[in-house]
Design a protein around this motif. Structure first.
Motif, PDB file in Angstrom:
ATOM      1  N   CYS A  96     -21.022 -40.458   3.827  1.00 14.79           N
ATOM      2  CA  CYS A  96     -20.040 -39.497   2.644  1.00 14.79           C
ATOM      3  C   CYS A  96     -20.616 -38.239   2.973  1.00 14.79           C
ATOM      4  O   CYS A  96     -19.906 -37.170   2.985  1.00 14.79           O
ATOM      5  CB  CYS A  96     -20.527 -40.032   1.061  1.00 14.79           C
ATOM      6  SG  CYS A  96     -20.070 -41.517   0.824  1.00 14.79           S
ATOM      7  N   LYS A 100     -18.381 -36.535   5.549  1.00 13.64           N
ATOM      8  CA  LYS A 100     -17.283 -36.343   4.883  1.00 13.64           C
ATOM      9  C   LYS A 100     -17.140 -34.879   4.235  1.00 13.64           C
ATOM     10  O   LYS A 100     -15.818 -34.443   4.281  1.00 13.64           O
ATOM     11  CB  LYS A 100     -16.527 -37.460   4.216  1.00 13.64           C
ATOM     12  CG  LYS A 100     -16.292 -38.677   4.756  1.00 13.64           C
ATOM     13  CD  LYS A 100     -14.943 -38.645   5.804  1.00 13.64           C
ATOM     14  CE  LYS A 100     -14.856 -39.912   6.596  1.00 13.64           C
ATOM     15  NZ  LYS A 100     -13.682 -39.876   7.319  1.00 13.64           N
ATOM     16  N   SER A 102     -12.695 -32.280  -7.464  1.00 14.03           N
ATOM     17  CA  SER A 102     -13.211 -33.572  -7.911  1.00 14.03           C
ATOM     18  C   SER A 102     -14.622 -33.318  -8.179  1.00 14.03           C
ATOM     19  O   SER A 102     -15.482 -34.580  -8.812  1.00 14.03           O
ATOM     20  CB  SER A 102     -13.084 -34.567  -6.818  1.00 14.03           C
ATOM     21  OG  SER A 102     -11.585 -34.912  -6.469  1.00 14.03           O
ATOM     22  N   GLU A 159     -15.070 -45.535   0.031  1.00 16.94           N
ATOM     23  CA  GLU A 159     -13.448 -45.155   0.082  1.00 16.94           C
ATOM     24  C   GLU A 159     -13.179 -44.475  -1.110  1.00 16.94           C
ATOM     25  O   GLU A 159     -12.476 -43.539  -1.156  1.00 16.94           O
ATOM     26  CB  GLU A 159     -12.966 -46.368   0.179  1.00 16.94           C
ATOM     27  CG  GLU A 159     -12.923 -47.139   1.296  1.00 16.94           C
ATOM     28  CD  GLU A 159     -13.980 -47.913   1.333  1.00 16.94           C
ATOM     29  OE1 GLU A 159     -14.426 -48.356   2.633  1.00 16.94           O
ATOM     30  OE2 GLU A 159     -14.769 -48.345   0.538  1.00 16.94           O
ATOM     31  N   ASN A 160     -13.742 -44.601  -2.310  1.00 17.97           N
ATOM     32  CA  ASN A 160     -13.711 -43.780  -3.412  1.00 17.97           C
ATOM     33  C   ASN A 160     -14.105 -42.397  -3.234  1.00 17.97           C
ATOM     34  O   ASN A 160     -13.437 -41.436  -3.774  1.00 17.97           O
ATOM     35  CB  ASN A 160     -14.468 -44.302  -4.750  1.00 17.97           C
ATOM     36  CG  ASN A 160     -14.164 -43.676  -6.078  1.00 17.97           C
ATOM     37  OD1 ASN A 160     -15.269 -43.137  -6.458  1.00 17.97           O
ATOM     38  ND2 ASN A 160     -13.175 -43.465  -6.581  1.00 17.97           N
ATOM     39  N   ASP A 174     -11.465 -40.470  -1.074  1.00 15.30           N
ATOM     40  CA  ASP A 174     -10.658 -40.138  -1.924  1.00 15.30           C
ATOM     41  C   ASP A 174     -10.940 -39.012  -2.615  1.00 15.30           C
ATOM     42  O   ASP A 174      -9.671 -38.123  -2.792  1.00 15.30           O
ATOM     43  CB  ASP A 174     -10.118 -41.423  -2.687  1.00 15.30           C
ATOM     44  CG  ASP A 174      -8.896 -41.171  -3.746  1.00 15.30           C
ATOM     45  OD1 ASP A 174      -7.684 -41.117  -3.182  1.00 15.30           O
ATOM     46  OD2 ASP A 174      -9.256 -40.884  -4.783  1.00 15.30           O
ATOM     47  N   MET A 175     -11.874 -38.764  -3.147  1.00 11.03           N
ATOM     48  CA  MET A 175     -12.397 -37.552  -4.027  1.00 11.03           C
ATOM     49  C   MET A 175     -12.277 -36.369  -3.034  1.00 11.03           C
ATOM     50  O   MET A 175     -12.029 -35.338  -3.720  1.00 11.03           O
ATOM     51  CB  MET A 175     -13.603 -37.821  -4.813  1.00 11.03           C
ATOM     52  CG  MET A 175     -13.469 -39.132  -5.819  1.00 11.03           C
ATOM     53  SD  MET A 175     -15.138 -39.273  -6.548  1.00 11.03           S
ATOM     54  CE  MET A 175     -15.407 -37.740  -7.756  1.00 11.03           C
ATOM     55  N   GLU A 227     -10.544 -36.252  -0.236  1.00  8.12           N
ATOM     56  CA  GLU A 227      -9.041 -35.975   0.589  1.00  8.12           C
ATOM     57  C   GLU A 227      -7.819 -35.933  -0.654  1.00  8.12           C
ATOM     58  O   GLU A 227      -6.997 -35.048  -0.252  1.00  8.12           O
ATOM     59  CB  GLU A 227      -8.930 -37.172   1.186  1.00  8.12           C
ATOM     60  CG  GLU A 227      -9.772 -37.336   2.619  1.00  8.12           C
ATOM     61  CD  GLU A 227      -9.379 -38.310   3.423  1.00  8.12           C
ATOM     62  OE1 GLU A 227      -8.733 -39.438   3.227  1.00  8.12           O
ATOM     63  OE2 GLU A 227     -10.112 -38.414   4.318  1.00  8.12           O
ATOM     64  N   LYS A 228      -7.992 -36.197  -1.962  1.00  8.33           N
ATOM     65  CA  LYS A 228      -7.110 -36.048  -2.786  1.00  8.33           C
ATOM     66  C   LYS A 228      -7.809 -35.394  -4.165  1.00  8.33           C
ATOM     67  O   LYS A 228      -8.164 -36.112  -4.964  1.00  8.33           O
ATOM     68  CB  LYS A 228      -6.647 -37.436  -3.033  1.00  8.33           C
ATOM     69  CG  LYS A 228      -5.756 -37.943  -1.880  1.00  8.33           C
ATOM     70  CD  LYS A 228      -5.156 -39.333  -2.165  1.00  8.33           C
ATOM     71  CE  LYS A 228      -4.397 -39.920  -0.755  1.00  8.33           C
ATOM     72  NZ  LYS A 228      -3.725 -41.327  -1.336  1.00  8.33           N
ATOM     73  N   LYS A 282     -10.821 -36.761 -11.570  1.00 10.71           N
ATOM     74  CA  LYS A 282     -11.602 -37.658 -10.979  1.00 10.71           C
ATOM     75  C   LYS A 282     -13.063 -37.453 -11.401  1.00 10.71           C
ATOM     76  O   LYS A 282     -13.869 -38.522 -11.041  1.00 10.71           O
ATOM     77  CB  LYS A 282     -11.572 -37.830  -9.592  1.00 10.71           C
ATOM     78  CG  LYS A 282     -10.159 -37.990  -9.045  1.00 10.71           C
ATOM     79  CD  LYS A 282      -9.763 -38.094  -7.602  1.00 10.71           C
ATOM     80  CE  LYS A 282      -8.509 -38.554  -7.274  1.00 10.71           C
ATOM     81  NZ  LYS A 282      -7.853 -38.822  -5.917  1.00 10.71           N
TER      82      LYS A 282
END
Length: 249
Positions: free
Chosen positions: A141, A144, A153, A212-213, A216-217, A219-220, A225
């Motif tokens: 994480c 990322k 987010s 993955e969650n 997602d926070m 990247e989106k 969130k």
């Protein structure tokens, strides 16, 4: 008028953050009060940015003007006698009159401390997490986070910083026995960003969220969130960086 840059260390436990606000005890207010007592004249201190209630700093940077030339060594010594024990101004230098502590800063570096066992000497400056943690997932994480992202987010609406885009140049965990430290450096930060990043990564480490969650926070991004916030007491502002020459010619 001569302008001076100061470096400040403080324990934020007793304060409602850096920035002055009504009916609250803040670090900025204590610094201004101390300077005004020893100079003596009203002093307006401008910080590089604010810290939240309970957050600490090893080097908060600010600047102020004064009508006369000052001896930095004498001012620093005098401040020892008027500032509370949990605030210290440890450096002061005259700077160019166009220097600005906030707008000239090119990067800020924070450290978040997590203790993995009871540790009374670190308790006031760390969050204690006794659960087993999946450190591999947390390291993933952290990687990322590096790069330029919208961190909606991991923040909350803020009229002072409506744009949540930050360029993160460093993001990593380092473990030393029972102390786990998260290090992050970026050109800027938005409100609660570091604490929510760390808190959400801790949830990933505990298995309460999937990697993955978290991705997602990143990247989106969306304020809906709602990243999980870590305790303020573990966050420390380490360093504020400047590239522009700060000395008067």
């Amino acid at each position: 008028m001569p302008q001076y840059k100061i470096s400040i260390e403080f324990e934020g436990t007793r304060y409602s953050g850096w920035q002055k606000q009504p009916n609250s005890n803040t670090v900025e207010e204590e610094i201004e009060s101390g300077l005004s007592r020893i100079l003596p004249q009203p002093v307006d201190v401008i910080g590089q940015g604010r810290t939240d209630s309970g957050v600490h700093a090893e080097e908060q940077v600010a600047h102020f003007y004064h009508s006369d030339e000052l001896d930095p060594d004498k001012v620093l010594y005098a401040l020892l006698g008027v500032l509370p024990h949990d605030i210290a101004v440890w450096n002061m230098q005259e700077v160019a009159d166009d220097f600005h502590a906030r707008f000239d800063a090119t990067a800020r570096r924070y450290r978040y401390q997590i203790i993995r066992r009871p540790a009374p000497l670190l308790r006031s400056f760390s969050e204690m997490v006794l659960d087993d943690l999946d450190l591999d997932a947390m390291h993933h994480c952290a990687q990322k986070i590096k790069g330029t992202h919208n961190f909606d987010s991991f923040t909350k609406p803020d009229n002072e910083n409506p744009d949540s885009v930050c360029n993160v140049v460093h993001s990593s965990f380092a473990e030393d026995e029972y102390l786990l430290c998260y290090h992050i450096e970026a050109n800027r930060f938005v409100r609660h960003m570091v604490r929510r990043l760390v808190g959400t990564m801790i949830e990933v480490g505990k298995g309460k969220r999937k990697v993955e969650n978290f991705v997602d926070m990143i990247e989106k991004p969306s304020k809906q969130k709602n990243g999980h916030g870590a305790a303020a007491q573990g966050l420390i502002l380490e360093k504020v960086k400047y590239e522009k020459s700060q000395k008067n010619s």
